[in-house]
Design an enzyme around this catalytic site. Structure first.
Site, mmCIF file in Angstrom:
data_model
loop_
_atom_site.group_PDB
_atom_site.id
_atom_site.type_symbol
_atom_site.label_atom_id
_atom_site.label_comp_id
_atom_site.label_asym_id
_atom_site.label_seq_id
_atom_site.Cartn_x
_atom_site.Cartn_y
_atom_site.Cartn_z
ATOM 1 N N ARG A 1 -4.542 -5.767 -8.400
ATOM 2 C CA ARG A 1 -3.932 -4.510 -7.970
ATOM 3 C C ARG A 1 -4.983 -3.422 -7.772
ATOM 4 O O ARG A 1 -4.860 -2.594 -6.855
ATOM 5 C CB ARG A 1 -2.894 -4.083 -9.007
ATOM 6 N N ASN B 1 -0.933 5.240 -9.400
ATOM 7 C CA ASN B 1 -1.900 4.738 -10.385
ATOM 8 C C ASN B 1 -1.737 5.327 -11.780
ATOM 9 O O ASN B 1 -2.088 4.676 -12.773
ATOM 10 C CB ASN B 1 -3.329 5.030 -9.900
ATOM 11 N N HIS C 1 2.674 -10.007 -5.968
ATOM 12 C CA HIS C 1 3.686 -9.764 -7.000
ATOM 13 C C HIS C 1 4.195 -11.065 -7.619
ATOM 14 O O HIS C 1 5.124 -11.040 -8.428
ATOM 15 C CB HIS C 1 4.854 -8.960 -6.425
#
Length: 320
Positions: free
Chosen positions: A64, A96, A196
């Site tokens: 990520r 974030n 994911h």
């Protein structure tokens, strides 16, 4: 009729125009550190394998980081910079803040690589790119040849991070536009969303889906509400698919039965142009892994700093 010299000059002018605001992908090379630090890649792999063995979740977190870095002004390590009087850190952007993690692991890798290289030879941006690949491999995913030679940004852009990073609440058209803005197509969107297949999401990311969406399995929604109440528990976690430490196609299979965790996940299978690809990946994990690897290479090529641009940071958290 133009002379040979005139033709050559015109060709050179056209090349100048074409490349004036872009970095050609040939500026990156898979063997960039072959001479300057031949131990670089093996050192990163050793560190990643140890980190993933210690905590499986960290693999998804490092993937990520590379993703969120590349979507903001290109793959330049800007996400790693801490706040200063002149830098508005991307770490505190909405996508974030209280979410991006793994920075300490990146620090450890940087220290190990600099030791192996005898100094700061490998950029933090390249470390993110290789760490993402090695994390995926460590969790059963595909490998790919990472193109290297990126240099590190000397600034960050929190505003751009808030705008350019795909959000979990986006619909399909917004997702397509966000990817298009960085030069990635619809096929890249569906393949890269397969990241994911590993990791977890916070309650705040999937709360709107489980309370507002209608295209969600009712029993799945009820189960998730136990983890994610209407108020509070923002940082409670749920896996993005049933096998969060294994890179597989369950992420896509979930969508077919309306069990995509995020609104943006389920949008990939909601009667739109991406339905067919989701069906294919759900049935053919090898094809998914092949396409994911190709799209990761493409994503890693987004506006890298090369040559004399940027710098090779001594500390990934601050400029030299």
């Amino acid at each position: 009729m133009a002379s040979g010299g005139q033709i050559f000059s015109l060709h050179a002018l056209l090349l100048t125009i074409v490349f004036a605001n872009t970095t050609p992908t040939w500026a990156l090379s898979t063997d960039f550190y072959k001479k300057s630090c031949p131990a670089a890649l093996s050192t990163i792999k050793t560190a990643i394998d140890a980190a993933v063995a210690k905590e499986r979740r960290i693999g998804a977190s490092l993937l990520r980081l590379h993703f969120h870095d590349c979507f903001v002004n290109g793959c330049d390590g800007s996400l790693l910079l801490d706040n200063t009087s002149t830098i508005d850190s991307e770490k505190f952007a909405n996508p974030n803040n209280n979410s991006a993690r793994g920075f300490n692991v990146v620090d450890d890798i940087k220290a190990a690589v600099d030791k192996a290289c005898g100094g700061p030879v490998v950029s933090c941006a390249d470390i993110l790119a290789v760490a993402a690949r090695d994390s995926v491999v460590a969790l059963g995913g595909p490998t790919w040849a990472v193109r290297l030679g990126r240099r590190d940004s000397t600034t960050a852009n929190r505003t751009a991070a808030n705008i350019d990073i795909p959000a979990p609440f986006m619909n399909l058209s917004a997702l397509i536009s966000t990817f298009k803005n960085v030069g990635l197509g619809v096929s890249d969107l569906v393949a890269l969303s397969g990241g994911h297949s590993i990791g977890f999401a916070r309650c705040t990311s999937f709360r709107p889906r489980i309370y507002n969406d209608t295209n969600i399995d009712p029993s799945f929604a009820r189960t998730l509400r136990k983890t994610c109440p209407r108020t509070g528990g923002d940082n409670n976690l749920h896996s993005l698919d049933p096998t969060p430490a294994k890179f597989d196609s369950n992420y896509y299979k979930d969508m077919l039965i309306q069990k995509g965790l995020l609104h943006s996940d389920q949008q990939l299978f909601s009667g739109g142009s991406t339905d067919g690809t989701v069906r294919r990946y759900s049935a053919d994990v090898a094809k998914f892994k092949e396409d994911f690897a190709k799209s990761m290479v493409k994503m890693g090529n987004i506006k890298p700093l090369t040559g004399s641009q940027g710098e090779i940071r001594k500390n990934c958290r601050r400029v030299n």
